[in-house]
Design a protein around this motif. Structure first.
Motif, PDB file in Angstrom:
ATOM      1  N   HIS A   1       8.961  11.488  30.708  1.00  0.00           N
ATOM      2  CA  HIS A   1       8.814  13.097  30.376  1.00  0.00           C
ATOM      3  C   HIS A   1       9.818  13.745  31.179  1.00  0.00           C
ATOM      4  N   LYS A   2       9.811  13.550  32.472  1.00  0.00           N
ATOM      5  CA  LYS A   2      10.810  14.086  33.444  1.00  0.00           C
ATOM      6  C   LYS A   2      12.167  14.060  33.103  1.00  0.00           C
ATOM      7  N   LEU A   3      12.652  12.999  32.454  1.00  0.00           N
ATOM      8  CA  LEU A   3      13.830  12.626  32.173  1.00  0.00           C
ATOM      9  C   LEU A   3      14.363  13.565  31.007  1.00  0.00           C
ATOM     10  N   VAL A   4      13.451  13.747  30.136  1.00  0.00           N
ATOM     11  CA  VAL A   4      13.924  14.728  28.891  1.00  0.00           C
ATOM     12  C   VAL A   4      14.147  16.054  29.528  1.00  0.00           C
ATOM     13  N   ASP A   5      13.306  16.285  30.469  1.00  0.00           N
ATOM     14  CA  ASP A   5      13.451  17.679  30.940  1.00  0.00           C
ATOM     15  C   ASP A   5      14.835  17.848  31.740  1.00  0.00           C
ATOM     16  N   VAL A   6      15.423  16.892  32.111  1.00  0.00           N
ATOM     17  CA  VAL A   6      16.572  16.836  32.959  1.00  0.00           C
ATOM     18  C   VAL A   6      17.715  16.798  31.944  1.00  0.00           C
ATOM     19  N   LEU A   7      17.707  15.577  30.989  1.00  0.00           N
ATOM     20  CA  LEU A   7      18.922  15.007  30.426  1.00  0.00           C
ATOM     21  C   LEU A   7      19.241  16.117  29.021  1.00  0.00           C
ATOM     22  N   LEU A   8      18.003  16.825  28.511  1.00  0.00           N
ATOM     23  CA  LEU A   8      18.186  17.622  27.250  1.00  0.00           C
ATOM     24  C   LEU A   8      19.419  18.659  27.564  1.00  0.00           C
ATOM     25  N   PRO A   9      19.220  19.399  28.551  1.00  0.00           N
ATOM     26  CA  PRO A   9      20.004  20.498  29.063  1.00  0.00           C
ATOM     27  C   PRO A   9      21.322  19.908  29.363  1.00  0.00           C
ATOM     28  N   GLU A  10      21.510  18.563  29.904  1.00  0.00           N
ATOM     29  CA  GLU A  10      22.802  17.836  29.933  1.00  0.00           C
ATOM     30  C   GLU A  10      23.390  17.659  28.610  1.00  0.00           C
ATOM     31  N   LEU A  11      22.734  17.181  27.329  1.00  0.00           N
ATOM     32  CA  LEU A  11      23.078  16.964  26.270  1.00  0.00           C
ATOM     33  C   LEU A  11      23.645  18.334  25.600  1.00  0.00           C
ATOM     34  N   GLU A  12      22.969  19.224  26.179  1.00  0.00           N
ATOM     35  CA  GLU A  12      23.358  20.727  25.378  1.00  0.00           C
ATOM     36  C   GLU A  12      24.676  21.175  26.123  1.00  0.00           C
ATOM     37  N   LYS A  13      24.835  21.126  27.373  1.00  0.00           N
ATOM     38  CA  LYS A  13      26.111  21.260  27.901  1.00  0.00           C
ATOM     39  C   LYS A  13      27.219  20.501  27.570  1.00  0.00           C
ATOM     40  N   SER A  14      27.110  19.239  27.019  1.00  0.00           N
ATOM     41  CA  SER A  14      28.200  18.321  26.851  1.00  0.00           C
ATOM     42  C   SER A  14      28.481  18.566  25.163  1.00  0.00           C
ATOM     43  N   ASN A  15      27.721  19.275  24.574  1.00  0.00           N
ATOM     44  CA  ASN A  15      27.744  19.283  23.051  1.00  0.00           C
ATOM     45  C   ASN A  15      27.403  18.044  22.203  1.00  0.00           C
ATOM     46  N   LEU A  16      26.392  17.486  22.843  1.00  0.00           N
ATOM     47  CA  LEU A  16      25.979  16.120  22.193  1.00  0.00           C
ATOM     48  C   LEU A  16      24.604  16.234  21.546  1.00  0.00           C
ATOM     49  N   THR A  17      24.114  17.298  21.568  1.00  0.00           N
ATOM     50  CA  THR A  17      22.747  17.581  20.983  1.00  0.00           C
ATOM     51  C   THR A  17      22.728  17.259  19.279  1.00  0.00           C
ATOM     52  N   ARG A  18      23.631  17.307  18.778  1.00  0.00           N
ATOM     53  CA  ARG A  18      23.570  17.197  17.133  1.00  0.00           C
ATOM     54  C   ARG A  18      23.692  15.487  17.121  1.00  0.00           C
ATOM     55  N   VAL A  19      24.673  15.047  17.800  1.00  0.00           N
ATOM     56  CA  VAL A  19      24.937  13.686  17.650  1.00  0.00           C
ATOM     57  C   VAL A  19      23.695  12.864  18.119  1.00  0.00           C
ATOM     58  N   TYR A  20      23.064  13.238  19.112  1.00  0.00           N
ATOM     59  CA  TYR A  20      21.763  12.689  19.510  1.00  0.00           C
ATOM     60  C   TYR A  20      20.668  13.016  18.615  1.00  0.00           C
ATOM     61  N   ASN A  21      20.246  14.060  17.890  1.00  0.00           N
ATOM     62  CA  ASN A  21      19.624  14.325  17.014  1.00  0.00           C
ATOM     63  C   ASN A  21      19.771  13.797  15.655  1.00  0.00           C
ATOM     64  N   LYS A  22      21.096  14.024  15.016  1.00  0.00           N
ATOM     65  CA  LYS A  22      21.243  13.490  13.740  1.00  0.00           C
ATOM     66  C   LYS A  22      21.761  12.017  13.533  1.00  0.00           C
ATOM     67  N   ILE A  23      22.164  11.277  14.744  1.00  0.00           N
ATOM     68  CA  ILE A  23      22.505  10.047  14.516  1.00  0.00           C
ATOM     69  C   ILE A  23      21.666   9.064  15.355  1.00  0.00           C
ATOM     70  N   LEU A  24      21.748   9.231  16.738  1.00  0.00           N
ATOM     71  CA  LEU A  24      21.058   8.430  17.401  1.00  0.00           C
ATOM     72  C   LEU A  24      19.360   8.141  17.380  1.00  0.00           C
ATOM     73  N   LEU A  25      18.934   9.458  17.593  1.00  0.00           N
ATOM     74  CA  LEU A  25      17.502   9.423  17.377  1.00  0.00           C
ATOM     75  C   LEU A  25      16.933   9.266  15.926  1.00  0.00           C
TER      76      LEU A  25
END
Length: 176
Positions: free
Chosen positions: A152-176
């Motif tokens: 749980h704690k890692l989600v809290d920390v890594l999600l903003p990192e994905l957003e800063k790196s513009n990787l949220t879409r790749v994460y949600n649409k491809i990996l997850l």
């Protein structure tokens, strides 16, 4: 347990402790940990009540996170007959996008991002000749709860990192 999880409006991380990688002939889930990031709960998977709890949880709309979700999905299907509904985060996949070359095990990633101390039980297992089938349940329950908490704690920390790196879409649409 139902009341604790039912009162959860946010994300719940969950983690299985199993007797092996696959169910096979004798594999089983021994414990299940849950974490809201504040409250943690671990149940032994040994009776009909835990089966009802897991079937309810897996089929609920509660947003879920699991570290190495493919493992948790496979065990959810094999042991409880359900694919986790609303599985929205896997910190292992998040970490892979951010740093594909570093270690992916939960302890290493939690240490890297959260400065977490080591909590693994492998050394105790070696020292005492335990397997995941024979490790005392009290040891296993503690380990399982820590795994769920850091997931749980890692989600809290890594999600903003994905957003800063513009990787949220790749994460949600491809990996997850």
């Amino acid at each position: 347990a139902f009341q604790i999880l039912n009162g959860t409006n946010g994300l719940v991380a969950f983690d299985y402790e199993t007797t092996g990688l696959f169910r096979g002939e004798s594999g089983k889930v021994r414990a299940v940990g849950f974490s809201t990031g504040v409250d943690n709960f671990v149940t032994k998977n040994e009776n009909n009540e835990s089966m009802k709890l897991m079937r309810w949880f897996l089929d609920s709309d509660i947003p879920k996170a699991a570290y190495n979700s493919s493992f948790e999905i496979r065990w959810s299907e094999d042991m409880f007959g359900l694919t986790p509904k609303n599985l929205v985060h896997d910190p292992m996949l998040m970490h892979h996008l951010l740093d594909e070359n570093s270690s992916k095990d939960l302890e290493s990633v939690a240490s890297q991002y959260l400065k977490a101390n080591k909590w693994g039980i492998e050394s105790k297992m070696l020292e005492n000749g335990w397997t995941f089938e024979t490790i005392p349940i009290d040891e296993l329950v503690y380990y399982c709860g820590i795994d769920a908490y850091y997931t749980h704690k890692l989600v809290d920390v890594l999600l903003p990192e994905l957003e800063k790196s513009n990787l949220t879409r790749v994460y949600n649409k491809i990996l997850l």
